[in-house]
Enzyme design. Structure first.
Site, short mmCIF file in Angstrom:
data_model
loop_
_atom_site.label_atom_id
_atom_site.label_comp_id
_atom_site.label_asym_id
_atom_site.label_seq_id
_atom_site.Cartn_x
_atom_site.Cartn_y
_atom_site.Cartn_z
N ARG A 187 5.36 -3.19 32.50
CA ARG A 187 6.59 -3.29 31.72
C ARG A 187 7.47 -2.05 31.83
O ARG A 187 8.70 -2.16 31.86
CB ARG A 187 6.24 -3.57 30.25
CG ARG A 187 5.72 -4.97 30.04
CD ARG A 187 5.28 -5.21 28.62
NE ARG A 187 4.89 -6.61 28.44
CZ ARG A 187 4.37 -7.09 27.32
NH1 ARG A 187 4.16 -6.28 26.28
NH2 ARG A 187 4.05 -8.37 27.22
N ALA A 222 0.84 -1.20 0.00
CA ALA A 222 0.00 0.00 0.00
C ALA A 222 0.88 1.25 0.00
O ALA A 222 1.77 1.39 0.84
CB ALA A 222 -0.92 -0.01 1.20
#
Length: 661
Positions: free
Chosen positions: A337, A218
């Site tokens: 995290r 694309a």
């Protein structure tokens, strides 16, 4: 060059003269799709380029990307009766969803009593109160049904002894709104959950009449008067250009981890969707928030799932200390995290790293039963042996934080509709949707919780399909497309194909990656970020001196990598400029010169008597970034965070608080 141009014209003349598309590989590959989709709807256009063959297609909807989000959106649309195309630069099962390891969160309550509202609370808290609570409400409430749907599709979840879906502990997950201890909410397929999810969705997609355009790159959105009317793409197999006209376009192109030197992302994670939106003059949102996964293999960057710590693995420094007990006394190794990555970095900085250079830490698993490792973490055992030479039943794994996920992306509402912000209001971009890592709903805010990513894919991929089905009817007549629509995209492709500067694509890409790695890392400071902005400005300008070597058009990987570099560059400049502008620490964005979160109130103190800061003076707001593709100049705007849930009676909003684990 003349010979090459002549060859292109021959190919174009051949296709144009036959006035029907050659059945490329349909007979040879014997797959479920035609490379050219529903060929009867395709027409040859000569309004864009005489040099490049241009083929026009008409669909009710086109989905760009075929990972978890793209597949779920595509077959959801086909199931609803929409004539749907799925345009993807990779075969669907090669999409990066396949690399996800840990699992997918849902409050099923198979291991202990659970409630989706507790999942909602954890996700809002994990986002450091930058997540939009209406979207988080939608995702967490839909989570149990989404997992049951996957099970009904045939996804082979790991099981408990009594046959229920096994759920492991994961970072940042709690019971009873953070007061009931560690939750076991992460549904998994051993440590290969993404692989199973992607293959399950792909298998399910074969039931429906979706037209797959595989190995089509694309290039750009087809925008007219603020409305998206489709996409233009390059068929990498034969060099033809294809315009996909559709009333609805869904972007599901994944993240842009490859802007950094060390990351867990596939080489195809180049932020193509973000870049297409940027070139269309639309904003990206919150790109400064880049997640560093705590456990990438030292020296390789390969992901070691958080599921290792969910199964009982622990992080150890050079003194043999389980150091996370100091940083997160309650959650320990299962803190969010961003907290774990910063803690590891501090340990290394203060001289408690391991190895000859004391520049990493150890993840210890060998105290766990070998049977548990074999059953629950078979992929990690193999990965550690291949990339670190470690037998996890006997030795620790050397690990270091590495770039893993992009919390920011294309701004959308919880229905998947792409939005802009003007005059104090969100405005929907007609015909344009985004989901998965490319989208920013924003359910992850400043920091994503582990195992919320796969959930994001299936919930919002499905949401895009449901929204389109609610708004539109299959088979509606499409408005005309300008004859020269996509002309600039083809001109840029031709320019890059024949680029004859003095610097290789790979050299510029490496300069960009090293600049981002050294100037926008786990810890950030104003001086370093400013220097990074200046360096990235120089790297961006170096694209004017790029050199490509392959002048062909069939499987020209040199050209495709150059187009991907253009996309990466747009993501990189927005990331570092947005990071320099945000004068606070929030979630994954940790400033050493601005260590505190800057909210509208000081939530560490009683609110009574406090005066609310004006919007311009606090940072609990979304960054909207725009880029001038010609110069690389970034312009920033801001929009407020949505603090209300979809139903206050059913699910009360979570007010900001000090975030600790």
């Amino acid at each position: 060059m003349a010979a090459v141009c002549a060859a292109s014209r021959v190919l174009g003349t051949k296709i144009l003269s036959c006035k029907s598309l050659p059945a490329v590989c349909q007979a040879n590959r014997q797959l479920h799709f035609s490379i050219y989709g529903k060929r009867g709807d395709a027409k040859i256009s000569d309004g864009v380029s005489n040099q490049y063959p241009v083929v026009d297609h008409e669909f009710d909807a086109v989905v760009v990307g075929a990972g978890g989000a793209g597949l779920r959106a595509a077959f959801g649309l086909s199931e609803a009766g929409f004539n749907t195309a799925c345009v993807t630069k990779l075969f669907p099962t090669r999409s990066h969803t396949v690399a996800a390891q840990g699992g997918i969160n849902a409050a099923l309550g198979n291991m202990e009593q659970d409630d989706w509202r507790w999942h909602f609370y954890d996700t809002v808290k994990g986002s450091d109160w930058l997540g939009d609570q209406d979207a988080i409400h939608y995702m967490t409430e839909q989570a149990p049904a989404a997992v049951v749907e996957l099970e009904n599709f045939g996804m082979p979840f790991s099981r408990t002894d009594d046959g229920k879906i096994y759920q492991r502990a994961f970072g940042g997950q709690s019971l009873k709104f953070g007061k009931g201890g560690q939750a076991h909410r992460c549904c998994c397929v051993a440590d290969r959950t993404g692989h199973s999810l992607l293959h399950t969705l792909y298998g399910r997609s074969l039931r429906y009449d979706t037209s797959y355009f595989v190995e089509y790159f694309a290039l750009d959105l087809l925008m007219e008067d603020g409305e998206c009317k489709g996409v233009i793409a390059l068929c990498m197999e034969d060099g033809s250009i294809h315009r996909f006209r559709a009333k609805n376009t869904v972007i599901a192109t994944g993240g842009y981890g490859r802007t950094f030197f060390s990351c867990t992302s596939a080489h195809t994670s180049t932020g193509d969707g973000n870049a297409m939106v940027t070139r269309a003059g639309l904003p990206c949102q919150d790109l400064e928030f880049v997640q560093f996964h705590p456990t990438g293999i030292y020296g390789a960057g390969c992901l070691i799932t958080e599921g290792c710590r969910g199964e009982g693995g622990i992080l150890i420094n050079s003194e043999g200390e389980r150091f996370m007990e100091r940083y997160a006394p309650n959650a320990k190794d299962l803190a969010s995290r961003d907290v774990v990555s910063r803690s590891m970095t501090i340990e290394i900085r203060e001289g408690r790293g391991v190895g000859p250079d004391k520049d990493h830490v150890h993840l210890q698993l060998h105290h766990l039963p070998p049977q548990q490792l074999a059953a629950r973490l078979p992929g990690i055992s193999e990965t550690a042996m291949i990339f670190a030479g470690v037998d996890v039943t006997k030795e620790p794994i050397p690990v270091l934080p590495t770039v893993h996920y992009n919390m920011g992306g294309i701004p959308t509402n919880y229905k998947g509709q792409v939005i802009t912000y003007k005059d104090g209001q969100d405005h929907v971009v007609p015909g344009l949707y985004a989901c998965g890592e490319a989208g920013c709903a924003s359910v992850h805010g400043a920091n994503r919780l582990g195992a919320n990513s796969l959930l994001d894919l299936v919930v919002f991929g499905r949401a895009c399909a449901l929204t389109i089905a609610e708004i539109d009817t299959p088979g509606e007549k499409l408005s005309p497309l300008k004859p020269n629509a996509g002309e600039a995209s083809v001109a840029n492709l031709d320019k890059m194909r024949y680029a004859n500067g003095s610097t290789r694509t790979s050299e510029i890409r490496l300069n960009m990656q090293k600049t981002m790695q050294s100037h926008a890392a786990v810890f950030r400071t104003g001086d370093v970020l400013k220097e990074g902005c200046v360096k990235m400005e120089s790297v961006y300008k170096s694209m004017d001196d790029i050199k490509t070597f392959d002048r062909g058009i069939v499987w020209n990987t040199d050209l495709v990598e150059t187009l991907e570099l253009q996309n990466l560059m747009l993501n990189a400049v927005q990331t570092i400029v947005s990071a320099e502008a945000r004068k606070e620490s929030r979630g994954a964005h940790a400033r050493e010169d601005f260590k505190d979160r800057v909210d509208e109130y000081d939530y560490s103190k009683p609110l009574q008597g406090q005066v609310k800061k004006p919007f311009e003076q606090h940072w609990r707001k979304h960054t909207l970034s725009y880029v001038d593709p010609e110069t690389g100049k970034v312009t920033l705007e801001y929009r407020p965070v949505i603090d209300s849930s979809l139903d206050a009676e059913d699910c009360a909003a979570i007010p900001p608080a000090i975030r600790s684990y």
